[in-house]
Each structure stands twice: as C-alpha cells, then as structure tokens.
Design a protein around this motif. Structure first.
Motif, short mmCIF file in Angstrom:
data_model
loop_
_atom_site.label_atom_id
_atom_site.label_comp_id
_atom_site.label_asym_id
_atom_site.label_seq_id
_atom_site.Cartn_x
_atom_site.Cartn_y
_atom_site.Cartn_z
N LEU A 1 44.77 30.32 68.07
CA LEU A 1 45.71 30.33 69.18
C LEU A 1 47.13 29.70 68.88
N PHE A 2 47.02 28.96 67.83
CA PHE A 2 48.45 28.33 67.53
C PHE A 2 48.53 28.41 66.06
N GLU A 3 49.75 28.53 65.67
CA GLU A 3 49.97 28.55 64.09
C GLU A 3 49.66 27.26 63.69
N PRO A 4 49.08 26.99 62.34
CA PRO A 4 48.63 25.73 62.13
C PRO A 4 49.76 24.90 61.54
N TRP A 5 51.10 25.43 61.40
CA TRP A 5 51.83 24.51 61.12
C TRP A 5 52.75 23.67 62.48
N THR A 6 52.27 24.39 63.65
CA THR A 6 52.96 23.97 64.97
C THR A 6 52.00 22.77 65.67
N VAL A 7 51.08 22.40 65.12
CA VAL A 7 50.17 21.46 65.71
C VAL A 7 50.25 20.09 64.91
N ALA A 8 50.87 19.01 65.10
CA ALA A 8 50.92 18.08 64.39
C ALA A 8 50.67 16.73 65.01
N THR A 9 50.43 15.62 64.22
CA THR A 9 50.43 14.28 64.96
C THR A 9 51.62 13.85 65.33
N ALA B 1 53.31 11.57 63.97
CA ALA B 1 54.07 11.23 62.50
C ALA B 1 54.25 12.71 61.86
N GLY B 2 53.92 13.57 62.53
CA GLY B 2 54.31 14.98 61.93
C GLY B 2 53.12 15.51 60.83
N ALA B 3 52.17 14.94 60.80
CA ALA B 3 50.80 15.24 59.78
C ALA B 3 50.07 16.33 60.34
N PRO B 4 49.37 16.77 59.74
CA PRO B 4 48.17 17.83 60.40
C PRO B 4 47.23 16.70 60.94
N HIS B 5 46.67 17.19 61.95
CA HIS B 5 45.35 16.51 62.44
C HIS B 5 44.30 16.54 61.38
N SER B 6 43.49 15.60 61.30
CA SER B 6 42.17 15.56 60.56
C SER B 6 40.99 15.01 61.67
N VAL B 7 41.41 14.82 62.60
CA VAL B 7 40.14 14.32 63.58
C VAL B 7 40.36 15.08 65.00
N TYR B 8 39.13 15.69 65.29
CA TYR B 8 39.09 16.69 66.33
C TYR B 8 39.63 16.09 67.62
N SER B 9 39.26 14.80 68.01
CA SER B 9 39.56 14.52 69.38
C SER B 9 41.20 14.62 69.56
N PRO B 10 41.76 14.03 68.91
CA PRO B 10 43.50 14.09 68.89
C PRO B 10 43.79 15.57 69.07
N PHE B 11 43.34 16.24 68.24
CA PHE B 11 43.47 17.65 68.11
C PHE B 11 43.25 18.32 69.54
N TRP B 12 42.35 18.27 70.15
CA TRP B 12 42.19 18.83 71.30
C TRP B 12 42.98 18.29 72.42
#
Length: 478
Positions: free
Chosen positions: A134-142, A144-155
C-alpha cells in the motif's frame, strides 16, 4: 539514453503482479504510446519456488496470458537469468525501455539492481514502479525516523493514510510489428514437483484477476460483517480467501484496501478488523525490506543459542500430518490438499512444531514454502518468527498454544478436524480421503490405518519448552 523512434517497444516485465488493473508499470507502458511487449521470465527467483507455489504461478500465468490474448496482446515467456534474458530480448525487439513493479525482498532487489544497471549501460530506460504494498516501505517511519518494529504503532501510522486511487486497466495495448518468440508454458513443467497433488490443488484454487475481484465482492457482501467474530473458526468460512490472489498479484492490496474503506464508511462492523489484518501483510513486507534476513535469521537478539532442534523424526511426522494431535494434523493435511491453511490453524501448527517439538522455526518455514499456493515470503517469515518467540511483535515464550484446548474453542463441533482426518471413520469426506491420494506414495499412508499416538504428551512438551525458554532468559540476564 538512446534517441529512438516512437515505434521502439516497451518491454513490460510481469513478476508477482499477474493482473491488468491497478498496475502502475503497465499503465505507464501503455501511456507511452509505444508498442508494449508483456514478458514473464522463469528466472532465478522462480527456479527456487516451492512445489505448490510454482504450480500456482503456472496457473496464474495461463489466465494472464488468456486475458492479454483477448486484448490482442501476447505474454512472451522466456527462461533463464533475468539480466541475460532481458538483454537478449532488448536486442531482438529493439526495445527502448523495460518497465516493472518493485519487489521488496533481498533476492528480488539484488536481481532488479543488476538488471537495471545492465540495461542502463546499454542506453535502455529501466523504470520501476511501486509494487505489491500500500505504501512504499521507506515512507512509513516512527517519529524518530526509524522503521516500525511493532505492529500497533505501524497500524496507527497508516490507518488514515491515503493509498491513492486504483488505476484502471488500460483501454488498449499497442502491439509490436513483430512478436518475439515465446517458450511454451507446458515445457516449463511447473506442476512436476507437486506430481499427483496438482489435481487436488486445482479443486481449491481461485485463479486470475476476474476471479479475485469476484471473491472480494462476495466477501464484502456476504461475510465481512461477521469477520471479527468468526474469522478464527476454521470451519466457518468467514475469511476473504484472498491470500492466494494477493500473493500472486491477481488483485492489488490497494483494491482490497479501497473496498474495506468503503465498507467502513458504510458502517459495516467487520471492516475495521479486516483493514487491520490487511495491514499485517503490509507490516510484514515493510519488515522484510528493512530487515532482509527476516526469513533466515532470528530477528531478536539473543536467540541464536536457543536449543531448537534441527530436522528430526517428530518434525517429519508433523510434515506428514501424523503427530497424533488432531487439530495439528488437520491443519497440515488441509495445506497439502488445498494449498492453503487457515490462519488460526497456522498458529497452532507452528506453535506445536517450535514449542512442543522444540524444532527450529526455519524447518517449518521451509515446509510451508514448499506446500502453500498462497506462499508470501514476508508473511510466512514474520508469522513463523512471531509464533516461535524470536520475531517482531513476538508471542511471549509462555504463549504455547495447546492444540486440544484450541480445538475445543475454535472447532467445538469438530467440523474442521472432520473435514481432513479420515482414520477410524467408516465414511470420511472427500477432503479427508484426498489427502491420502495426494501425498507421495513413498509415505505409505492409508485412510484405513489406525490414527497415530501423540508424538509427545502436550503437558510434557509444554514443560520442556518452558524450561528451555527460561534458561534462555536466565542466560541473557547474566
């Protein structure tokens, strides 16, 4: 870049995106006004596919080829390493450009990087477009600019995000003056590895873009409202069944997302949960992009010394659906007969292997890759690590699914187990008998044999797993 005439074709390289609608690379190729040559390569990434996945890919290619043929186009098939085959095709056709949709796994990215460099060196435009996310992986971040590693905040980060409007199928595709030669799909023998199991897999597959769209429409109209309350019951048919179509790109996640959003706006009580489950798939692909070793290495630190066993006789019983635990065996047989396995059953089967049988999660991951027609490398890897306890958002070590209590809760009438277990029954259903007709003859399994005794007592297996997990925690604390 070469200065070429407008008649120089565009090669459209299909991969795991076997559709004509909402296909960015196809839309761009058609909009160029140039002739379009659709191509599928039996390349290095196809060579390593598991038996059931390769069979299912072959079926999808047949439907895609028919769809292109109905529009006056052809699907050109070639076999070999992608870089060399595409360079030869460019030379044969005088193509000015090659278009494709991105992939996000390590092997696919390496292949595409090499292809793009080789094409550019020859002055050929090599253009990639957003792929099966749905979204390019580099466009969704915390924050702090880091990739999400926990589902709930990613959702929470993507729940309200606009995924864009699905692209319509191009009205027409301009053909080249001369079509290049094509392999015959039959010569690829994509069903060879599944052998006699192919006939049974075919009964349970829903192949192609039109079938995928119809499946989505039927789900939203008939089952979505009860999805939250019934999706964990394998015998109730409350899920969408779209996993195989998403896996092969016969429908885009954006199309499914849009249908879920419309249902949510209309007040359908199941829409929110369905959308969140679709995002689990998205989360898996983002994880695989940012952590390329997700399918091969423990994601969490401190797990490399955990005493999982390698392959072993009990794991072979698990593969054959002969553990003596009915819910586990029904799940494994469902996968062998249908090419798919209900998600609740996947968790139970995976937990049993990694915890009761203390077997390395990669043993199970490899068998699923061999047997699933809806094989998705990211979801498969994340799911196995989640259950084993070593992955992102992992189930805690003390969460050891008990197949017996899970069966009582999610298959209280025994309908799921009854659909796939034949032993001890005078007239088992066809799905249960089919298992014995589909498996290799070398396994020497018979439906009239006695059902096996448990490979391990559930209480004993749980206690052994808890001891091992406890020892890991103490070692990590020292």
């Amino acid at each position: 870049m070469k200065d070429v005439a407008n008649d120089a074709p565009v090669i459209l390289w299909f991969r795991r995106d076997l559709r004509l609608g909402d296909h960015a690379a196809l839309t761009a190729a058609a909009a160029s006004g140039r002739p379009v040559i659709p191509v599928f390569l039996h390349d290095e990434t196809v060579e390593v596919l598991g038996a059931a996945a390769k069979w299912r890919l072959g079926e999808g290619l047949a439907v895609l080829a028919a769809g292109l043929g109905a529009r006056g186009a052809r699907l050109i098939l070639r076999r070999g390493a992608a870089r060399e085959v595409l360079l030869r095709l460019v030379a044969e056709t005088g193509a000015a450009a090659v278009h494709w949709q991105r992939v996000y796994d390590r092997e696919g990215i390496a292949r595409d990087t090499a292809v793009k460099a080789a094409l550019k060196a020859e002055g050929i435009l090599a253009e990639s477009f957003p792929g099966a996310v749905l979204f390019e992986p580099w466009t969704v971040a915390t924050g702090a600019g880091a990739p999400h590693s926990v589902y709930s905040p990613f959702w929470r980060a993507v729940r309200g995000r606009d995924a864009g409007v699905a692209l319509p199928e191009p009205e027409s595709l301009r053909p080249p003056a001369t079509w290049p030669a094509s392999d015959m799909r039959a010569d690829w023998r994509m069903a060879m590895a599944v052998d006699r199991g192919a006939a049974f897999l075919a009964r349970h597959a829903t192949v192609g873009e039109a079938a995928a769209r119809a499946r989505l429409e039927g789900f939203v109209a008939e089952r979505l409202a009860r999805y939250p309350s019934e999706r964990d019951f394998p015998a109730r048919g409350a899920t969408s069944g779209l996993s195989e179509n998403l896996a092969w790109g016969e429908i885009s996640p954006r199309t499914v997302w849009a249908a879920g959003l419309r249902a949510r706006e209309e007040g359908n009580p199941g829409a929110e949960k369905f959308l969140s489950e679709l995002v689990w798939r998205e989360f898996a692909w983002h994880l695989m992009y940012h952590h390329p070793g997700l399918a091969s290495a423990n994601w969490r630190a401190g797990w490399d010394s955990f005493p999982w066993r390698g392959d072993n006789p009990e794991a072979e019983r698990w593969r054959r659906g002969m553990t003596g635990e009915p819910f586990v065996d029904a799940a494994m047989r469902e996968m062998y007969v249908t090419g798919r396995m209900h998600n609740r059953a996947r968790m139970i089967a995976a937990s049993y292997l990694t915890k009761h049988l203390m077997t390395d999660w990669r043993v199970g991951l490899a068998w699923f890759a061999e047997c699933l027609t809806d094989w998705d490398p990211a979801a498969n890897a994340m799911g196995w690590q989640w259950v084993a306890g070593c992955g992102p958002d992992a189930a805690p070590y003390f969460r050891i699914f008990n197949p017996g209590t899970q069966a009582e809760k999610f298959d209280p009438e025994g309908r799921y187990r009854g659909a796939f277990l034949a032993e001890g029954r005078a007239a088992p259903p066809a799905t249960a008998r089919d298992y014995f007709a589909a498996v290799p003859r070398a396994w020497r399994l018979r439906p009239d044999a006695r059902y096996p005794a448990p490979a391990i007592a559930l209480a004993e297996g749980r206690a052994r797993a808890l001891r091992a997990y406890g020892q890991r925690d103490r070692a990590a604390a020292e």
